[in-house]
Design a protein around this motif. Structure first.
Motif, PDB file in Angstrom:
ATOM      1  N   VAL A  13     188.814 104.459  90.112  1.00 61.85           N
ATOM      2  CA  VAL A  13     188.269 103.919  91.616  1.00 61.85           C
ATOM      3  C   VAL A  13     188.844 102.925  92.059  1.00 61.85           C
ATOM      4  N   ASP A  14     190.498 103.019  91.798  1.00 62.50           N
ATOM      5  CA  ASP A  14     191.299 101.646  92.655  1.00 62.50           C
ATOM      6  C   ASP A  14     191.857 102.146  94.026  1.00 62.50           C
ATOM      7  N   PRO A  15     191.910 103.953  93.613  1.00 60.69           N
ATOM      8  CA  PRO A  15     192.349 104.218  94.795  1.00 60.69           C
ATOM      9  C   PRO A  15     190.949 104.713  95.835  1.00 60.69           C
ATOM     10  N   ILE A  16     189.759 105.220  95.241  1.00 61.96           N
ATOM     11  CA  ILE A  16     189.369 106.018  96.069  1.00 61.96           C
ATOM     12  C   ILE A  16     188.422 103.868  97.341  1.00 61.96           C
ATOM     13  N   VAL A  17     188.777 103.164  96.318  1.00 67.05           N
ATOM     14  CA  VAL A  17     188.122 101.750  97.218  1.00 67.05           C
ATOM     15  C   VAL A  17     189.154 101.421  97.569  1.00 67.05           C
ATOM     16  N   ALA A  18     190.514 102.111  97.791  1.00 68.95           N
ATOM     17  CA  ALA A  18     191.296 101.602  98.958  1.00 68.95           C
ATOM     18  C   ALA A  18     191.294 102.246 100.174  1.00 68.95           C
ATOM     19  N   SER A  19     190.902 103.751  99.998  1.00 65.12           N
ATOM     20  CA  SER A  19     190.017 104.763 100.574  1.00 65.12           C
ATOM     21  C   SER A  19     189.508 104.610 101.769  1.00 65.12           C
ATOM     22  N   LEU A  20     188.656 103.113 101.584  1.00 71.29           N
ATOM     23  CA  LEU A  20     187.343 102.463 102.383  1.00 71.29           C
ATOM     24  C   LEU A  20     187.585 101.854 103.141  1.00 71.29           C
TER      25      LEU A  20
ATOM     26  N   PRO B 139     181.645  89.227  99.275  1.00 75.62           N
ATOM     27  CA  PRO B 139     182.345  90.500  98.700  1.00 75.62           C
ATOM     28  C   PRO B 139     182.559  91.401  99.142  1.00 75.62           C
ATOM     29  N   VAL B 140     181.572  92.027 100.619  1.00 78.85           N
ATOM     30  CA  VAL B 140     181.625  92.417 102.130  1.00 78.85           C
ATOM     31  C   VAL B 140     181.316  91.673 102.272  1.00 78.85           C
ATOM     32  N   GLN B 141     182.413  92.399 103.475  1.00 76.54           N
ATOM     33  CA  GLN B 141     183.320  91.514 104.702  1.00 76.54           C
ATOM     34  C   GLN B 141     182.602  91.892 105.573  1.00 76.54           C
ATOM     35  N   LEU B 142     181.749  93.414 105.950  1.00 73.28           N
ATOM     36  CA  LEU B 142     182.314  94.033 107.257  1.00 73.28           C
ATOM     37  C   LEU B 142     181.771  95.293 106.978  1.00 73.28           C
ATOM     38  N   VAL B 143     180.875  96.337 107.710  1.00 74.26           N
ATOM     39  CA  VAL B 143     179.989  97.344 107.432  1.00 74.26           C
ATOM     40  C   VAL B 143     180.696  97.926 108.848  1.00 74.26           C
ATOM     41  N   PRO B 144     181.429  99.619 108.304  1.00 76.77           N
ATOM     42  CA  PRO B 144     182.122  99.474 109.519  1.00 76.77           C
ATOM     43  C   PRO B 144     181.517 101.181 109.801  1.00 76.77           C
ATOM     44  N   GLN B 145     180.287 101.438 109.125  1.00 79.20           N
ATOM     45  CA  GLN B 145     179.866 102.583 108.736  1.00 79.20           C
ATOM     46  C   GLN B 145     178.699 102.671 109.894  1.00 79.20           C
TER      47      GLN B 145
ATOM     48  N   ARG C  19     193.551  91.594  98.023  1.00 80.07           N
ATOM     49  CA  ARG C  19     193.434  93.795  97.526  1.00 80.07           C
ATOM     50  C   ARG C  19     193.742  93.684  99.564  1.00 80.07           C
ATOM     51  N   GLN C  20     194.466  95.542  99.217  1.00 75.33           N
ATOM     52  CA  GLN C  20     194.455  95.689 100.979  1.00 75.33           C
ATOM     53  C   GLN C  20     193.666  95.688 101.612  1.00 75.33           C
ATOM     54  N   ASN C  21     192.401  95.918 100.902  1.00 73.47           N
ATOM     55  CA  ASN C  21     191.386  96.281 100.927  1.00 73.47           C
ATOM     56  C   ASN C  21     190.176  95.292 102.759  1.00 73.47           C
ATOM     57  N   ALA C  22     190.006  95.612 103.430  1.00 74.36           N
ATOM     58  CA  ALA C  22     189.395  94.168 104.183  1.00 74.36           C
ATOM     59  C   ALA C  22     188.213  94.343 104.365  1.00 74.36           C
ATOM     60  N   VAL C  23     187.602  95.534 103.970  1.00 73.54           N
ATOM     61  CA  VAL C  23     186.127  95.537 103.994  1.00 73.54           C
ATOM     62  C   VAL C  23     185.548  94.750 102.404  1.00 73.54           C
ATOM     63  N   LEU C  24     186.079  95.226 101.584  1.00 74.00           N
ATOM     64  CA  LEU C  24     185.657  95.010  99.787  1.00 74.00           C
ATOM     65  C   LEU C  24     187.260  93.727 100.031  1.00 74.00           C
ATOM     66  N   ARG C  25     186.519  92.295 100.303  1.00 79.08           N
ATOM     67  CA  ARG C  25     187.029  91.836  99.887  1.00 79.08           C
ATOM     68  C   ARG C  25     187.916  90.731  99.165  1.00 79.08           C
ATOM     69  N   GLY C  26     189.239  90.894  98.030  1.00 80.18           N
ATOM     70  CA  GLY C  26     188.933  89.552  97.068  1.00 80.18           C
ATOM     71  C   GLY C  26     189.795  89.542  96.247  1.00 80.18           C
ATOM     72  N   PRO C  27     190.479  88.884  95.331  1.00 80.53           N
ATOM     73  CA  PRO C  27     192.007  88.402  95.407  1.00 80.53           C
ATOM     74  C   PRO C  27     192.150  89.863  94.027  1.00 80.53           C
TER      75      PRO C  27
END
Length: 411
Positions: free
Chosen positions: A169-176, A292-298, A391-399
């Motif tokens: 799951v972790d690498p898949i989420v990172a790719s979003l 938890p979802v900050q933006l929708v880029p898709q 987390r690195q992710n700007a879309v799914l933002r959380g500690p």
């Protein structure tokens, strides 16, 4: 501040702990267009809400690819068809109806509520597992294992296989995460490998369930023969991957953002401890205040759209910045204040329109139970690091971690 600089700051990890001042600046230009073929950013509440219901805004992966962006679902890399959140009607509607039959109304109206006892049991066991510890990481020891356990059991993943999912799951989420600075080959390769392993595992599970259904959601997807017909095996696989990833990652962040916010606002933590019914309002306000979802880029425009005097041309990419809309002062009074007592919390935390979050009822119930039990059982909890690492992710933002200490466990 240059417009392009503003977008880069929003996606820059340095601002992950507090992007809200940037969103405030973004709202000064409610429809912001990046140069050099970049996306249009929309940040006001009413504009976002209207666009989420606008059929001229496409979620189809093919349209996104045609607009010059990567399809962020990995379909091309794995051979799986896009999940229904990456499709438009009528295919979106057909697949979503089939997926919803074993999950919610009208065919399974009591499915989520009937899980309340099991959810409470999982939460209690996780908190008991803190043992004699007086310091924990809320993410690793609670917020991650809870929803991943729930979604695995809902789908029918054997319990002994549940720990394997984090490595996938972790690498898949990172790719979003939207990549505004070029392609990250290493990240893409890791996500591709994870999707392949997850897809192969689920293919074996689907084959087993087709031969011996066990009453779980995966079995029902495989054997469904309702008015919309059955899903193909590949559609079952893409739907299962979607539910596993989206079904737990946003809930992890919602629970973690929630505990962080309550520790920063101890008066509400105390009230929740005394009255667990407050959990309903707290979760709704969290979905507005720290979504938890900050933006929708898709999204892609499939026709010209006039918005605030600006023409967004057909074929343009469009980013809907939900978290900016959730703090729009034109919609909410005192929007930067956490206030579960608001009389009106019609947030954008789960989106809206035909793509409104499929798992919203389950995520709500999970988070209500999780936060009310943490409030009840942890004696004098306090943050060890504020802000925590994100987390690195700007879309799914959380500690990424949320380390806290407490004086002991209440029974």
């Amino acid at each position: 501040m240059p417009h392009r600089s503003l977008l880069r700051q929003i996606t820059d990890y340095a601002n992950r702990a507090n992007p809200y001042p940037l969103y405030e600046e973004l709202r000064r230009t409610p429809v912001l267009h990046e140069e050099d073929g970049g996306p249009y950013l929309v940040s006001s509440y009413w504009d976002i809400l209207n666009l989420l219901h606008d059929p001229r805004i496409s979620s189809d992966a093919a349209n996104l690819a045609a607009a010059g962006a990567d399809e962020m679902g990995g379909a091309a890399e794995t051979g799986l068809p896009p999940s229904f959140i990456r499709q438009d009607p009528p295919e979106h509607d057909r697949l979503r109806r089939i997926a919803n039959r074993p999950f919610g109304p009208p065919h399974s109206p009591h499915k989520i509520e009937a899980m309340r006892g099991d959810l409470a049991e999982i939460v209690s066991a996780l908190i008991d597992g803190f043992g004699e510890s007086r310091e924990i990481d809320v993410v690793d020891q609670f917020a991650y294992p809870f929803p991943v356990t729930v979604i695995c059991r809902l789908l029918g993943v054997p319990r002994e296989d549940e720990p394997r999912f984090r490595t996938w799951v972790d690498p898949i989420v990172a790719s979003l995460d939207p990549d505004t600075g070029g392609q990250d080959a290493e990240r893409r390769h890791a996500a591709h490998e994870a999707r392949m392993h997850l897809g192969m595992y689920l293919a074996q599970l689907v084959e087993q369930r087709s031969k011996e259904p066990t009453g779980d959601m995966l079995s029902e997807l495989v054997t469904s023969h309702g008015p919309d017909g059955p899903m193909t095996t590949m559609e079952v696989l893409s739907t299962s991957v979607l539910l596993l990833i989206a079904g737990h990652e946003t809930t992890v962040n919602l629970i973690t953002n929630g505990m962080l916010t309550l520790l920063r606002h101890p008066e509400y933590l105390e009230r929740l401890r005394d009255d667990p019914r407050l959990a309903v309002n707290i979760v709704e306000e969290l979905l507005r205040y720290e979504p938890p979802v900050q933006l929708v880029p898709q999204r892609t425009c499939i026709a010209d759209i006039e918005l605030r005097g600006i023409t967004i041309p057909r074929g343009s990419r469009i980013w809907l910045v939900l978290a900016a809309g959730n703090r729009d002062p034109e919609r909410f009074s005192d929007p930067d204040r956490f206030d579960p007592d608001r009389g009106d919390i019609q947030h954008l935390g789960f989106g809206s329109g035909i793509h409104i979050c499929f798992g919203a009822p389950l995520a709500r119930l999970e988070t209500q139970i999780a936060l009310s039990e943490l409030a009840r059982r942890l004696d004098n909890p306090r943050l060890l690091e504020d802000p925590p690492p994100y987390r690195q992710n700007a879309v799914l933002r959380g500690p990424r971690h949320l380390r806290i200490s407490f004086d002991g466990l209440r029974p």
